[in-house]
Design a protein around this motif. Structure first.
Motif, PDB file in Angstrom:
ATOM      1  N   SER A 172       0.765  -1.331   0.053  1.00 29.76           N
ATOM      2  CA  SER A 172      -0.090  -0.040  -0.117  1.00 29.76           C
ATOM      3  C   SER A 172       0.779   1.072  -0.006  1.00 29.76           C
ATOM      4  O   SER A 172       1.667   1.144   0.761  1.00 29.76           O
ATOM      5  N   ASN A 173       0.865   2.000  -0.843  1.00 27.36           N
ATOM      6  CA  ASN A 173       1.463   3.283  -1.084  1.00 27.36           C
ATOM      7  C   ASN A 173       0.774   4.388  -1.803  1.00 27.36           C
ATOM      8  O   ASN A 173      -0.215   4.022  -2.629  1.00 27.36           O
ATOM      9  N   LYS A 174       1.232   5.754  -1.857  1.00 26.44           N
ATOM     10  CA  LYS A 174       0.647   6.810  -2.903  1.00 26.44           C
ATOM     11  C   LYS A 174       1.737   7.068  -3.790  1.00 26.44           C
ATOM     12  O   LYS A 174       2.953   7.206  -3.310  1.00 26.44           O
ATOM     13  N   GLU A 175       1.357   7.349  -4.900  1.00 27.48           N
ATOM     14  CA  GLU A 175       2.240   7.736  -6.047  1.00 27.48           C
ATOM     15  C   GLU A 175       1.274   8.754  -6.857  1.00 27.48           C
ATOM     16  O   GLU A 175       0.492   8.622  -7.094  1.00 27.48           O
ATOM     17  N   ARG A 176       2.584   9.778  -7.225  1.00 30.27           N
ATOM     18  CA  ARG A 176       1.968  10.566  -8.360  1.00 30.27           C
ATOM     19  C   ARG A 176       2.396  10.443  -9.575  1.00 30.27           C
ATOM     20  O   ARG A 176       3.635  10.004 -10.042  1.00 30.27           O
ATOM     21  N   ASN A 177       1.264  10.205 -10.651  1.00 24.80           N
ATOM     22  CA  ASN A 177       1.429  10.012 -11.936  1.00 24.80           C
ATOM     23  C   ASN A 177       2.209   8.685 -12.073  1.00 24.80           C
ATOM     24  O   ASN A 177       3.263   8.464 -12.793  1.00 24.80           O
ATOM     25  N   PRO A 178       1.947   7.389 -11.587  1.00 23.89           N
ATOM     26  CA  PRO A 178       2.269   6.331 -11.584  1.00 23.89           C
ATOM     27  C   PRO A 178       2.480   5.859 -13.007  1.00 23.89           C
ATOM     28  O   PRO A 178       1.476   5.727 -13.633  1.00 23.89           O
ATOM     29  N   SER A 179       3.669   5.232 -13.323  1.00 25.69           N
ATOM     30  CA  SER A 179       3.765   4.512 -14.673  1.00 25.69           C
ATOM     31  C   SER A 179       4.109   3.205 -14.672  1.00 25.69           C
ATOM     32  O   SER A 179       3.971   2.552 -15.812  1.00 25.69           O
ATOM     33  N   GLU A 180       4.525   2.558 -13.495  1.00 24.94           N
ATOM     34  CA  GLU A 180       4.968   1.159 -13.433  1.00 24.94           C
ATOM     35  C   GLU A 180       4.734   0.587 -12.014  1.00 24.94           C
ATOM     36  O   GLU A 180       4.828   1.495 -11.019  1.00 24.94           O
ATOM     37  N   ILE A 181       4.541  -0.761 -11.938  1.00 22.92           N
ATOM     38  CA  ILE A 181       4.403  -1.396 -10.776  1.00 22.92           C
ATOM     39  C   ILE A 181       5.565  -2.519 -10.635  1.00 22.92           C
ATOM     40  O   ILE A 181       5.493  -3.358 -11.743  1.00 22.92           O
ATOM     41  N   ASP A 182       6.143  -2.587  -9.622  1.00 26.93           N
ATOM     42  CA  ASP A 182       7.168  -3.815  -9.513  1.00 26.93           C
ATOM     43  C   ASP A 182       6.656  -4.692  -8.650  1.00 26.93           C
ATOM     44  O   ASP A 182       6.606  -4.647  -7.340  1.00 26.93           O
ATOM     45  N   LEU A 183       6.654  -6.126  -9.163  1.00 25.06           N
ATOM     46  CA  LEU A 183       6.032  -7.310  -8.555  1.00 25.06           C
ATOM     47  C   LEU A 183       7.446  -8.381  -8.513  1.00 25.06           C
ATOM     48  O   LEU A 183       7.344  -9.285  -8.148  1.00 25.06           O
ATOM     49  N   SER A 184       8.677  -7.657  -8.685  1.00 27.99           N
ATOM     50  CA  SER A 184       9.644  -8.606  -8.826  1.00 27.99           C
ATOM     51  C   SER A 184       9.971  -9.520  -7.603  1.00 27.99           C
ATOM     52  O   SER A 184      10.507 -10.589  -7.622  1.00 27.99           O
ATOM     53  N   HIS A 185       9.609  -8.800  -6.468  1.00 26.13           N
ATOM     54  CA  HIS A 185      10.072  -9.238  -5.054  1.00 26.13           C
ATOM     55  C   HIS A 185       8.813 -10.193  -4.461  1.00 26.13           C
ATOM     56  O   HIS A 185       8.792 -10.738  -3.259  1.00 26.13           O
ATOM     57  N   MET A 186       7.681 -10.467  -5.293  1.00 29.89           N
ATOM     58  CA  MET A 186       6.530 -11.069  -4.960  1.00 29.89           C
ATOM     59  C   MET A 186       6.752 -12.611  -5.560  1.00 29.89           C
ATOM     60  O   MET A 186       7.703 -13.015  -6.642  1.00 29.89           O
TER      61      MET A 186
END
Length: 209
Positions: A172-186
């Protein structure tokens, strides 16, 4: 300065959307709470009214009666306190892997719908507004790590929440203008990406391989 610790039992996870001052000597905390019972994970919107000294005045969880299946998220995004103490509440509802719908309802100063009694679990039979189809997409899907987001309106801060398929909140986090999400650690599996903001609300289903 004063500090107050709010304790939750291990059967509950809580995500706070906002802490907002009231019109008197009290304030509101609202967002989403999950309740794990018998392997099921129910996701409720919640509002708690605290006195300024940290004492709880009342707390209620909310789900819409027409969307009361276990696989529906309920979330409180915002509220407005009227001069008489009533609350106009803006929420959102989304099935797992589906699109968000806007939920608007009104409760009295006790967080109730005007009934003689008011239980902690409250079903709000009020307006649900269907939004325009979401154009937010993520790719590649399936992914081995990072995914790119497209179609998100700019100049906006979004709440990004990642859930496991059984409804557990993982990120859970807040981002301004998010362009990608990193799931590599999952770990490999199916995840739900909930993106919430003033200009866009959607839930995406993502497969990590």
């Amino acid at each position: 300065m004063k500090e107050h610790v709010i304790r939750m039992d291990r059967k509950h996870d809580i995500y706070i959307s906002e802490i907002e001052a009231g019109k008197g000597d009290y304030f509101f905390v609202y967002g989403q709470v999950s309740s794990r019972v018998d392997q099921a994970n129910n996701l409720y919107g919640f509002i708690t009214k605290y006195a300024n000294n940290g004492d709880t005045i009342w707390t209620h969880t909310y789900r819409h009666p027409s969307y009361n299946q276990e696989d529906y998220f309920h979330y409180i995004n915002d509220l407005i306190e009227e001069d008489n103490g009533d609350l106009t509440v803006l929420g959102s509802i989304a099935p797992i892997g589906g699109k968000n719908e806007v939920w608007v309802f009104r409760v009295n100063s006790e967080g109730c719908f005007g009934t003689d009694s008011c239980y902690q679990f409250t079903l709000g039979d009020h307006d649900v507004i269907l939004p325009e189809p979401s154009v937010i997409k993520c790719f590649p899907n399936p992914t081995t790590g990072k995914v790119s987001l497209s179609g998100i309106p700019l100049n906006e801060t979004y709440n990004i929440r990642i859930y496991s398929i059984d409804g557990r909140l993982i990120v859970s986090n807040k981002e301004r203008n998010p362009s990608e999400i990193d799931l590599s650690h999952m770990n490999a599996g199916i995840y739900l990406i909930q993106i919430t903001g003033e200009k866009a609300n959607t839930t995406l289903k993502l497969i990590k391989i």
